[in-house]
Write an enzyme that holds these catalytic residues in place. Structure first.
Site, short mmCIF file in Angstrom:
data_model
loop_
_atom_site.label_atom_id
_atom_site.label_comp_id
_atom_site.label_asym_id
_atom_site.label_seq_id
_atom_site.Cartn_x
_atom_site.Cartn_y
_atom_site.Cartn_z
N ASP A 32 -7.98 -5.21 0.00
CA ASP A 32 -8.08 -6.29 -0.94
C ASP A 32 -8.10 -7.87 -1.09
O ASP A 32 -8.83 -8.64 -1.94
CB ASP A 32 -8.09 -5.80 -2.57
CG ASP A 32 -8.53 -4.88 -2.69
OD1 ASP A 32 -8.08 -3.88 -2.82
OD2 ASP A 32 -9.65 -4.31 -2.57
N HIS A 43 0.73 -1.38 0.03
CA HIS A 43 0.03 0.41 -0.32
C HIS A 43 1.12 1.23 -0.34
O HIS A 43 2.14 1.47 0.36
CB HIS A 43 -0.89 -0.04 1.25
CG HIS A 43 -2.08 1.28 0.57
ND1 HIS A 43 -2.26 1.98 1.36
CD2 HIS A 43 -3.30 0.65 0.35
CE1 HIS A 43 -2.94 2.82 1.42
NE2 HIS A 43 -4.23 1.64 1.08
C1 SDX Z 1 -6.70 -0.05 -2.75
O1 SDX Z 1 -4.30 4.34 -1.79
C2 SDX Z 1 -5.21 3.58 -1.73
O2 SDX Z 1 -5.67 4.38 -0.10
C3 SDX Z 1 -5.64 2.80 -1.83
C4 SDX Z 1 -7.07 1.75 -1.54
C5 SDX Z 1 -8.05 2.71 -0.65
O3 SDX Z 1 -9.43 1.98 -0.32
O4 SDX Z 1 -8.25 3.46 -1.87
O5 SDX Z 1 -6.50 1.00 -0.42
C6 SDX Z 1 -7.09 0.61 -1.97
O6 SDX Z 1 -6.12 0.76 -4.10
C7 SDX Z 1 -5.33 -1.20 -2.43
C8 SDX Z 1 -3.91 -1.54 -3.13
C9 SDX Z 1 -4.48 -2.67 -3.87
N1 SDX Z 1 -3.90 -2.92 -4.71
C10 SDX Z 1 -3.04 -4.11 -4.83
O7 SDX Z 1 -3.10 -4.71 -3.82
C11 SDX Z 1 -2.02 -4.58 -5.93
C12 SDX Z 1 -0.87 -4.75 -5.58
N2 SDX Z 1 -0.41 -3.96 -4.73
C13 SDX Z 1 1.50 -2.99 -5.34
O8 SDX Z 1 0.55 -3.33 -6.89
C14 SDX Z 1 1.40 -2.28 -4.59
O9 SDX Z 1 2.00 -2.45 -3.53
C15 SDX Z 1 0.49 -1.01 -4.88
C16 SDX Z 1 -0.06 -0.06 -5.80
C17 SDX Z 1 -0.68 -1.32 -3.99
C18 SDX Z 1 1.45 0.44 -4.13
O10 SDX Z 1 2.08 0.90 -4.72
P1 SDX Z 1 3.45 1.77 -4.67
O11 SDX Z 1 2.81 2.58 -3.43
O12 SDX Z 1 2.92 2.20 -6.13
O13 SDX Z 1 4.38 0.73 -4.23
P2 SDX Z 1 5.63 0.33 -5.81
O14 SDX Z 1 4.72 -0.20 -6.29
O15 SDX Z 1 6.85 1.65 -5.86
O16 SDX Z 1 6.22 -0.95 -4.19
C19 SDX Z 1 7.48 -0.25 -4.15
C20 SDX Z 1 8.57 -1.77 -3.84
C21 SDX Z 1 9.00 -2.34 -5.26
O17 SDX Z 1 9.47 -3.27 -4.92
P3 SDX Z 1 11.72 -1.95 -5.18
O18 SDX Z 1 11.03 -1.20 -6.85
O19 SDX Z 1 11.05 -1.24 -4.16
O20 SDX Z 1 12.67 -3.27 -5.19
O21 SDX Z 1 8.13 -2.58 -3.20
C22 SDX Z 1 7.65 -3.59 -3.54
C23 SDX Z 1 7.77 -3.33 -5.27
O22 SDX Z 1 8.49 -4.33 -6.86
N3 SDX Z 1 5.80 -4.33 -3.72
C24 SDX Z 1 5.49 -5.75 -4.77
C25 SDX Z 1 3.97 -5.72 -4.24
N4 SDX Z 1 4.06 -4.18 -3.55
C26 SDX Z 1 5.06 -3.39 -3.93
N5 SDX Z 1 5.87 -6.75 -4.66
C27 SDX Z 1 5.45 -7.86 -4.20
N6 SDX Z 1 3.81 -7.93 -3.89
C28 SDX Z 1 3.49 -6.61 -3.97
N7 SDX Z 1 2.03 -6.31 -4.26
#
Ligand code: SDX
Length: 433
Positions: free
Chosen positions: A361, A304
């Site tokens: 989620d 998140h």
């Molecule tokens: C919602 O914003 C809100 O409040 C949203 C929400 C709401 O109520 O409105 O809470 C609802 O959208 C919840 C999130 C639902 N999405 C997912 O579950 C999809 C999976 N999660 C990721 O795609 C990610 O964690 C996000 C999109 C939720 C957050 O992305 P960020 O903050 O841009 O973080 P990032 O993608 O830059 O990740 C940081 C690091 C990365 O590694 P590095 O590049 O630093 O090496 O963490 C890793 C990412 O690769 N990472 C994950 C991961 N999520 C982040 N690695 C594996 N699995 C994951 N799920």
């Protein structure tokens, strides 16, 4: 005493005012930065940028705190209803009994949709995604309710009209997609019971409304009702800032919510769990693939932008899984996979170092499956829950004297000054077709 942050740029000291929130959050007001220095800030994805002052929802991502108008999400999930929470978000206060009754009566009065809107559904292909239908139907409301809405009482009616009709539109999309007769809203049912009845009642098998499932749906929608400046709420604020009507603005919010990184994650989590079950993937293999940068597999429902600890909504949703599954006497193998995935991830250094925890989620799809909601409708369920938050944020935007049309800047990295070259003098360099 006013606080300032001092920046030294090219030897020039620039003082920028500091803004403090009611929970001690600090922000540097950079509105004068470009005028004083010629510089802008750079923050792709706005991870460190405050777009507004807001008094609707407070989140502390480090402590896992979520409050609507100061009330902890745990207390609202325990004691409130979705309609009462919607009232709280939009007006800023909990309703009196009379106000709640009047609101419920209005929501029932507004629940049917214009008969001519039914024709829209007939022309969608059978496999049309209900999020696309919902976004279009809410946008179409502007054509059916064109009265200018700039007076408070008109606006309140409009809020209730959308909150009421979104249920009817969502259930209608589902019924038509499965070739069943559309079930109309009933004036004797409350908000959540009416939705479940429109979804599952049929001329062949009457739907039995179960109070525990109605309670679970109230809690599900309370947990989704607002979440400060997330992607879809930012879309609502940005689109609304151009003075777009509220129906089209909410339609933009629905579209922004659809993607798998945002509201579409609840559907993506179930597809991930089904794939793990179908392919017999071990939890260890899933964790390894989620960590592998060359693998596009991600642990959906994990991570998140704000929460760097357990999403407080995910805790409540996880508990709801047991309650709802026990009620419907179903054992869902996906829940067992989800629990083992969570356990493995929470003890894995990669996930711990990156503060990746279950978000709202991760377990919500299990709850919805147990209620009988089809996977394709999961993000629609999120949209219905988030609607009061979008409305509250849109309303706050319009009442905020600081707000103006959203128009970010950029850092240009393209060609510097270039000349037009007549076509006969151009050399083939790169082919785009
Ligand atoms: C919602 O914003 C809100 O409040 C949203 C929400 C709401 O109520 O409105 O809470 C609802 O959208 C919840 C999130 C639902 N999405 C997912 O579950 C999809 C999976 N999660 C990721 O795609 C990610 O964690 C996000 C999109 C939720 C957050 O992305 P960020 O903050 O841009 O973080 P990032 O993608 O830059 O990740 C940081 C690091 C990365 O590694 P590095 O590049 O630093 O090496 O963490 C890793 C990412 O690769 N990472 C994950 C991961 N999520 C982040 N690695 C594996 N699995 C994951 N799920």
């Amino acid at each position: 005493m006013e606080k300032f942050a001092k920046l030294i740029i090219d030897g020039q000291e620039i003082a920028l005012p500091v803004i403090e929130g009611s929970e001690g959050e600090m922000a540097i007001d950079i509105r004068e930065l470009r005028q004083q220095s010629g510089y802008i800030t750079f923050d792709p994805g706005y991870g460190n940028t405050g777009s507004c002052r807001s008094s609707i929802t407070y989140m502390d991502g480090e402590k896992g705190i979520l409050r609507y108008r100061g009330i902890p999400i745990e207390q609202l999930a325990e004691s409130s209803t979705f309609v009462e929470t919607a009232f709280l978000l939009i007006t800023g206060k909990l309703p009196t009994r009379e106000e709640l009754t009047r609101t419920s009566v209005s929501l029932n009065d507004f629940s049917p949709i214009h008969e001519n809107m039914k024709a829209f559904y007939q022309n969608y292909p059978p496999k049309a995604h209900p999020m696309g239908i919902l976004s279009a139907m809410i946008n179409a409301m502007r054509s059916f309710y064109p009265e200018l809405i700039d007076r408070e009482e008109e606006l309140n009616k409009t809020y209730l009209r959308i909150i009421s009709k979104i249920r009817t539109m969502a259930a209608m999309a589902y019924k038509i997609s499965i070739g069943q007769k559309v079930i109309y809203p009933r004036p004797d049912l409350c908000y959540c019971s009416n939705f479940l009845n429109m979804m599952f009642d049929s001329v062949v098998v009457r739907y039995h409304i179960d109070d525990e499932l109605v309670r679970a749906l109230n809690v599900f929608w309370i947990l989704h009702a607002d979440h400060e400046q997330n992607c879809s709420t930012t879309a609502v604020r940005v689109v609304g800032s151009g003075k777009v009507n509220i129906y089209s603005t909410i339609s933009a919010g629905i579209s922004a919510l659809w993607g798998p990184l945002h509201g579409g994650a609840n559907q993506a989590v179930i597809h991930m769990l089904e794939r793990i079950e179908r392919d017999g993937m071990s939890v260890e293999k899933c964790i390894a693939r989620a960590k592998d940068k060359d693998d596009d597999f991600r642990l959906m429902g994990f991570g998140h932008r704000v929460y760097k600890t357990y999403d407080p909504r995910a805790k409540i949703m996880k508990d709801m899984c047991d309650i709802v599954l026990k009620k419907v006497k179903v054992k869902d193998p996906l829940l067992d996979i989800a629990r083992r995935l969570e356990e493995a991830a929470l003890t894995d250094p990669y996930f711990r170092e990156k503060h990746l925890y279950p978000n709202v989620d991760f377990y919500s799809g299990i709850v919805l499956r147990a209620m009988g909601i089809p996977t394709k409708m999961f993000t629609v369920m999120f949209a219905i829950g988030r609607l009061p938050g979008w409305i509250a944020q849109w309303k706050e935007y319009w009442n905020d004297p600081e707000m103006k049309i959203s128009r970010p800047r950029q850092v240009y990295t393209g060609n510097t000054l270039n000349e037009y070259v007549p076509i006969d003098q151009r050399k083939e360099e790169v082919s785009i077709c």
